[in-house]
Design a protein around this motif. Sequence first.
Motif, PDB file in Angstrom:
ATOM      1  N   THR A   3       5.818  -3.976   5.974  1.00 53.90           N
ATOM      2  CA  THR A   3       5.360  -2.677   6.451  1.00 53.90           C
ATOM      3  C   THR A   3       4.374  -2.052   5.467  1.00 53.90           C
ATOM      4  OG1 THR A   3       7.271  -1.584   5.413  1.00 53.90           O
ATOM      5  CG2 THR A   3       7.504  -2.281   7.705  1.00 53.90           C
ATOM      6  N   THR A   4       3.910  -2.831   4.497  1.00 56.23           N
ATOM      7  CA  THR A   4       2.901  -2.338   3.572  1.00 56.23           C
ATOM      8  C   THR A   4       1.608  -2.076   4.328  1.00 56.23           C
ATOM      9  OG1 THR A   4       3.885  -3.618   1.778  1.00 56.23           O
ATOM     10  CG2 THR A   4       1.613  -2.857   1.477  1.00 56.23           C
ATOM     11  N   LEU A   5       1.026  -0.911   4.058  1.00 54.40           N
ATOM     12  CA  LEU A   5      -0.237  -0.591   4.712  1.00 54.40           C
ATOM     13  C   LEU A   5      -1.341  -1.477   4.157  1.00 54.40           C
ATOM     14  CD1 LEU A   5      -0.233   3.311   4.734  1.00 54.40           C
ATOM     15  CD2 LEU A   5       0.306   1.789   6.608  1.00 54.40           C
ATOM     16  N   GLY A 215      -1.409  -0.299  10.845  1.00 56.82           N
ATOM     17  CA  GLY A 215      -1.379  -0.259   9.388  1.00 56.82           C
ATOM     18  C   GLY A 215      -2.756  -0.142   8.765  1.00 56.82           C
ATOM     19  N   GLN A 219      -4.245   3.133   6.812  1.00 57.55           N
ATOM     20  CA  GLN A 219      -4.710   3.080   5.427  1.00 57.55           C
ATOM     21  C   GLN A 219      -6.105   3.689   5.291  1.00 57.55           C
ATOM     22  OE1 GLN A 219      -6.040  -0.627   3.633  1.00 57.55           O
ATOM     23  NE2 GLN A 219      -4.760  -0.215   1.851  1.00 57.55           N
ATOM     24  N   ILE A 222      -5.971   7.460   5.581  1.00 57.47           N
ATOM     25  CA  ILE A 222      -5.526   8.040   4.314  1.00 57.47           C
ATOM     26  C   ILE A 222      -6.675   8.056   3.306  1.00 57.47           C
ATOM     27  CG2 ILE A 222      -4.023   7.642   2.322  1.00 57.47           C
ATOM     28  CD1 ILE A 222      -1.942   6.514   4.357  1.00 57.47           C
ATOM     29  N   GLU A 229      -1.224  10.759   2.367  1.00 61.80           N
ATOM     30  CA  GLU A 229      -0.732   9.401   2.127  1.00 61.80           C
ATOM     31  C   GLU A 229       0.771   9.279   2.321  1.00 61.80           C
ATOM     32  OE1 GLU A 229      -0.877   5.748  -1.126  1.00 61.80           O
ATOM     33  OE2 GLU A 229      -1.790   7.700  -1.621  1.00 61.80           O
ATOM     34  N   ALA A 230       1.544  10.162   1.727  1.00 58.78           N
ATOM     35  CA  ALA A 230       3.001  10.061   1.846  1.00 58.78           C
ATOM     36  C   ALA A 230       3.428  10.184   3.308  1.00 58.78           C
ATOM     37  CB  ALA A 230       3.659  11.147   0.997  1.00 58.78           C
ATOM     38  N   ARG A 233       2.484   6.943   5.222  1.00 56.99           N
ATOM     39  CA  ARG A 233       3.365   5.817   4.907  1.00 56.99           C
ATOM     40  C   ARG A 233       4.749   5.998   5.532  1.00 56.99           C
ATOM     41  NH1 ARG A 233       1.579   2.125   1.403  1.00 56.99           N
ATOM     42  NH2 ARG A 233      -0.395   2.554   0.321  1.00 56.99           N
ATOM     43  N   ARG A 234       5.262   7.211   5.536  1.00 60.13           N
ATOM     44  CA  ARG A 234       6.565   7.461   6.181  1.00 60.13           C
ATOM     45  C   ARG A 234       6.474   7.166   7.668  1.00 60.13           C
ATOM     46  NH1 ARG A 234       6.726  12.124   2.869  1.00 60.13           N
ATOM     47  NH2 ARG A 234       6.032  13.406   4.643  1.00 60.13           N
ATOM     48  N   PHE A 236       4.408   5.125   9.261  1.00 59.91           N
ATOM     49  CA  PHE A 236       4.280   3.688   9.504  1.00 59.91           C
ATOM     50  C   PHE A 236       5.614   2.972   9.269  1.00 59.91           C
ATOM     51  CE2 PHE A 236       3.058  -0.660   8.229  1.00 59.91           C
ATOM     52  CZ  PHE A 236       2.327  -1.034   9.345  1.00 59.91           C
ATOM     53  N   ALA A 237       6.311   3.340   8.215  1.00 60.15           N
ATOM     54  CA  ALA A 237       7.601   2.711   7.921  1.00 60.15           C
ATOM     55  C   ALA A 237       8.610   3.000   9.024  1.00 60.15           C
ATOM     56  CB  ALA A 237       8.125   3.204   6.574  1.00 60.15           C
TER      57      ALA A 237
END
Length: 257
Positions: A3-5, A215, A219, A222, A229-230, A233-234, A236-237
């Motif tokens: 799940t990394t962007l 993803g 990115q 962002i 960013e935070a 990412r939340r 997407f996760a």
Amino acid sequence: MSTTLGASRPDQAAYMLRAAAGGAGRAYKQELLDLLDVRPGQTVLDVGCGPGTDLPALADRVGASGTVIGVDRDPAMLAEARRRTDGLPAVEIREADAHALPVDPGTADRAKIDRVLMHVADPAAVLAQLHLATRPGALIGLAEPDWDTLAVDAEDLGTSRAFTRYTTSDVVRNATIGRSLARHAEQAGFVVETVLATTPVFRDFQDADHTLGLGRNMQQAIKDGHIDEARGRRWFAALSEGPFFASFTLVSVICSR
């Protein structure tokens, strides 16, 4: 799948083939080809043929006495199209830009443009070229998404909406071409016969991430300062944990010359 962007952009030929092979891709493509009513002996023009996804099916319909001309400007796409149509003598592959089609006026009995106008510099100019390339009485099939209708379910609805706005404003050149497809066709001199709207639905996160670029586009959003960013990412996760739902509207237009 991580799940990394920021997963790298997929190979474009592989991306298009996978998207076409999915359930939603197969359904609208089959409908578009059926409505085009391609017949033996005809000449069919596939503008922006990409990796040749539809060329074998078109070749089958025109038969030994017909011709299918696939046009694309990307050498990598054309190489894959040639590989996929090797042994199909009805198929001709030509490298050119959609704004300058490499065919004589009045060449095509049938023509299609599938998810290409959303990327071009001047959709009206491409349709004018298509009008020139087709014969009186020809049928033309157009299919384009309307990315303004992209809906991604999430508890953080605000970030989903921001993601759709970013997709529309920054990711896709002509993001709302789907809704104006019939108008553009009429302005190019075609007679619109049929307008259909379908809604591809994604229930699998990995398929959606691949096709919709969740993803990689998040990115970039962002990076461009459109989404914190935070928060991104939340969002997407959370999507990756499921259950997942996303959809958008795809418009198909059949018109005559």
